[in-house]
Motif scaffolding. Sequence first.
Motif, short mmCIF file in Angstrom:
data_model
loop_
_atom_site.label_atom_id
_atom_site.label_comp_id
_atom_site.label_asym_id
_atom_site.label_seq_id
_atom_site.Cartn_x
_atom_site.Cartn_y
_atom_site.Cartn_z
N ASP A 25 58.56 35.32 -82.76
CA ASP A 25 59.99 35.21 -82.88
C ASP A 25 60.19 33.51 -82.73
O ASP A 25 60.85 33.00 -83.65
N ALA A 26 59.65 33.08 -81.73
CA ALA A 26 59.76 31.51 -81.29
C ALA A 26 59.09 30.66 -82.70
O ALA A 26 59.77 29.84 -82.89
N LEU A 27 57.71 31.36 -82.98
CA LEU A 27 57.31 30.20 -83.96
C LEU A 27 58.04 30.62 -85.29
O LEU A 27 58.22 29.59 -86.15
N GLY A 28 58.57 31.76 -85.70
CA GLY A 28 59.48 31.91 -86.96
C GLY A 28 60.64 31.02 -86.84
O GLY A 28 60.92 30.68 -87.89
N SER A 29 61.29 30.78 -85.48
CA SER A 29 62.29 30.02 -85.54
C SER A 29 62.11 28.42 -86.17
O SER A 29 63.01 27.97 -86.36
N LEU A 30 60.87 27.95 -86.03
CA LEU A 30 60.84 26.70 -86.35
C LEU A 30 60.68 26.53 -87.96
O LEU A 30 60.98 25.44 -88.53
N ALA A 31 61.00 27.66 -88.73
CA ALA A 31 61.31 27.50 -90.20
C ALA A 31 62.79 26.62 -90.47
O ALA A 31 62.74 26.17 -91.31
N GLU A 32 63.51 26.80 -89.60
CA GLU A 32 64.62 26.16 -89.57
C GLU A 32 64.86 24.53 -89.45
O GLU A 32 65.93 24.06 -89.90
N LEU A 33 63.68 24.24 -89.25
CA LEU A 33 63.64 22.63 -88.83
C LEU A 33 63.76 21.99 -90.46
O LEU A 33 63.21 22.58 -91.19
N PRO A 34 64.68 20.85 -90.59
CA PRO A 34 64.80 20.47 -91.86
C PRO A 34 63.54 19.79 -92.61
O PRO A 34 63.54 19.83 -93.67
N CYS A 35 62.71 19.62 -91.71
CA CYS A 35 61.45 18.76 -92.35
C CYS A 35 60.48 19.95 -93.14
O CYS A 35 59.51 19.57 -93.80
N VAL A 36 60.59 21.28 -92.77
CA VAL A 36 59.93 22.24 -93.14
C VAL A 36 60.11 22.66 -94.56
O VAL A 36 61.43 23.10 -94.99
N GLU A 37 59.27 22.62 -95.76
CA GLU A 37 59.49 23.11 -96.87
C GLU A 37 59.24 24.65 -97.11
O GLU A 37 59.90 25.12 -97.75
N ASP A 38 58.04 25.05 -96.43
CA ASP A 38 57.82 26.56 -96.72
C ASP A 38 57.10 26.90 -94.95
O ASP A 38 56.31 26.17 -94.54
N TRP A 39 57.63 28.02 -94.61
CA TRP A 39 56.84 28.41 -93.26
C TRP A 39 56.78 29.87 -93.28
O TRP A 39 57.53 30.66 -93.67
N ARG A 40 55.39 30.28 -92.80
CA ARG A 40 55.37 31.71 -92.74
C ARG A 40 54.39 31.90 -91.57
O ARG A 40 53.42 31.08 -91.17
N ILE A 41 54.88 32.99 -90.80
CA ILE A 41 54.15 33.49 -89.66
C ILE A 41 53.67 34.80 -89.82
O ILE A 41 54.57 35.61 -90.43
N ALA A 42 52.45 35.21 -89.64
CA ALA A 42 51.79 36.64 -89.93
C ALA A 42 51.07 36.95 -88.71
O ALA A 42 50.33 36.23 -88.04
N ARG A 43 50.85 38.15 -88.36
CA ARG A 43 49.62 38.66 -87.59
C ARG A 43 48.49 39.03 -88.34
O ARG A 43 48.61 39.86 -89.25
N SER A 44 47.37 38.87 -88.04
CA SER A 44 46.27 39.20 -88.65
C SER A 44 45.98 40.70 -88.79
O SER A 44 46.07 41.23 -87.76
N LEU A 45 45.74 41.08 -89.99
CA LEU A 45 45.36 42.48 -89.97
C LEU A 45 43.97 42.74 -89.40
O LEU A 45 43.74 43.94 -88.86
N ASP A 46 43.21 41.84 -89.44
CA ASP A 46 41.96 41.94 -88.62
C ASP A 46 41.78 41.57 -87.16
O ASP A 46 42.08 40.09 -87.00
#
Length: 94
Positions: A25-46
Amino acid sequence: MAYRHVVLFRIHDHVEEHDVARAVDALGSLAELPCVEDWRIARSLDERKGRILIEEATFADEAAFAAFREDPRHRDVAARMSEISDWWIGDYRA
Protein backbone atom coordinates in the motif's frame (compact mmCIF):
# COMPACT_ATOMS: atom_id res chain seq x y z
CA MET A 1 14.19 9.99 -23.30
CA ALA A 2 12.19 8.26 -20.55
CA TYR A 3 13.91 7.18 -17.35
CA ARG A 4 13.01 3.69 -16.11
CA HIS A 5 13.40 2.62 -12.49
CA VAL A 6 12.99 -1.01 -11.37
CA VAL A 7 13.39 -2.18 -7.78
CA LEU A 8 13.20 -5.71 -6.42
CA PHE A 9 12.54 -5.75 -2.67
CA ARG A 10 13.29 -9.04 -0.93
CA ILE A 11 11.22 -9.04 2.23
CA HIS A 12 13.02 -10.32 5.32
CA ASP A 13 11.81 -13.77 6.37
CA HIS A 14 10.65 -12.65 9.83
CA VAL A 15 8.31 -9.94 8.50
CA GLU A 16 4.61 -10.64 9.07
CA GLU A 17 2.27 -10.85 6.11
CA HIS A 18 0.19 -7.86 7.28
CA ASP A 19 3.37 -5.76 7.21
CA VAL A 20 4.00 -6.86 3.62
CA ALA A 21 0.46 -5.73 2.73
CA ARG A 22 1.16 -2.34 4.34
CA ALA A 23 4.37 -2.07 2.34
CA VAL A 24 2.49 -2.74 -0.90
CA ASP A 25 0.00 0.00 0.00
CA ALA A 26 2.78 2.45 0.91
CA LEU A 27 4.67 1.77 -2.30
CA GLY A 28 1.47 2.05 -4.31
CA SER A 29 0.75 5.48 -2.83
CA LEU A 30 3.86 6.87 -4.54
CA ALA A 31 2.05 6.62 -7.89
CA GLU A 32 0.29 9.84 -6.89
CA LEU A 33 3.49 11.90 -7.00
CA PRO A 34 3.35 14.40 -9.88
CA CYS A 35 6.73 13.41 -11.33
CA VAL A 36 5.63 9.77 -11.92
CA GLU A 37 4.44 8.87 -15.42
CA ASP A 38 3.78 5.17 -14.84
CA TRP A 39 3.92 3.18 -11.61
CA ARG A 40 3.43 -0.51 -10.91
CA ILE A 41 3.81 -2.50 -7.74
CA ALA A 42 3.44 -6.27 -7.82
CA ARG A 43 4.35 -9.27 -5.78
CA SER A 44 6.48 -11.84 -7.56
CA LEU A 45 4.67 -15.04 -8.42
CA ASP A 46 7.94 -16.93 -7.88
CA GLU A 47 8.78 -17.15 -4.18
CA ARG A 48 11.57 -19.73 -4.38
CA LYS A 49 14.06 -17.10 -3.18
CA GLY A 50 11.63 -15.45 -0.74
CA ARG A 51 8.89 -12.85 -0.91
CA ILE A 52 9.75 -10.27 -3.55
CA LEU A 53 7.96 -6.99 -4.28
CA ILE A 54 8.52 -5.41 -7.68
CA GLU A 55 8.45 -1.67 -8.23
CA GLU A 56 8.45 -0.64 -11.88
CA ALA A 57 8.33 3.08 -12.68
CA THR A 58 8.69 5.45 -15.58
CA PHE A 59 9.69 9.11 -15.35
CA ALA A 60 9.88 11.67 -18.16
CA ASP A 61 13.61 12.13 -17.62
CA GLU A 62 16.39 12.02 -15.07
CA ALA A 63 15.30 15.37 -13.56
CA ALA A 64 11.82 13.98 -12.84
CA PHE A 65 13.42 10.92 -11.23
CA ALA A 66 15.65 13.17 -9.10
CA ALA A 67 12.56 15.08 -7.94
CA PHE A 68 10.93 11.76 -7.01
CA ARG A 69 13.95 10.69 -4.95
CA GLU A 70 13.93 13.99 -3.05
CA ASP A 71 10.21 13.94 -2.29
CA PRO A 72 9.57 13.47 1.46
CA ARG A 73 6.91 10.82 0.76
CA HIS A 74 9.44 8.73 -1.18
CA ARG A 75 12.02 9.16 1.56
CA ASP A 76 9.47 8.03 4.17
CA VAL A 77 8.49 4.91 2.22
CA ALA A 78 12.14 4.11 1.46
CA ALA A 79 12.97 4.33 5.17
CA ARG A 80 10.12 1.96 6.02
CA MET A 81 11.16 -0.47 3.28
CA SER A 82 14.74 -0.49 4.61
CA GLU A 83 13.37 -1.88 7.88
CA ILE A 84 11.67 -4.87 6.26
CA SER A 85 13.69 -5.64 3.13
CA ASP A 86 16.87 -5.57 1.11
CA TRP A 87 16.63 -4.31 -2.46
CA TRP A 88 18.29 -4.21 -5.85
CA ILE A 89 17.82 -1.34 -8.27
CA GLY A 90 18.03 -1.16 -12.04
CA ASP A 91 17.75 2.25 -13.73
CA TYR A 92 18.00 2.82 -17.48
CA ARG A 93 16.94 5.18 -20.24
CA ALA A 94 14.29 3.91 -22.63
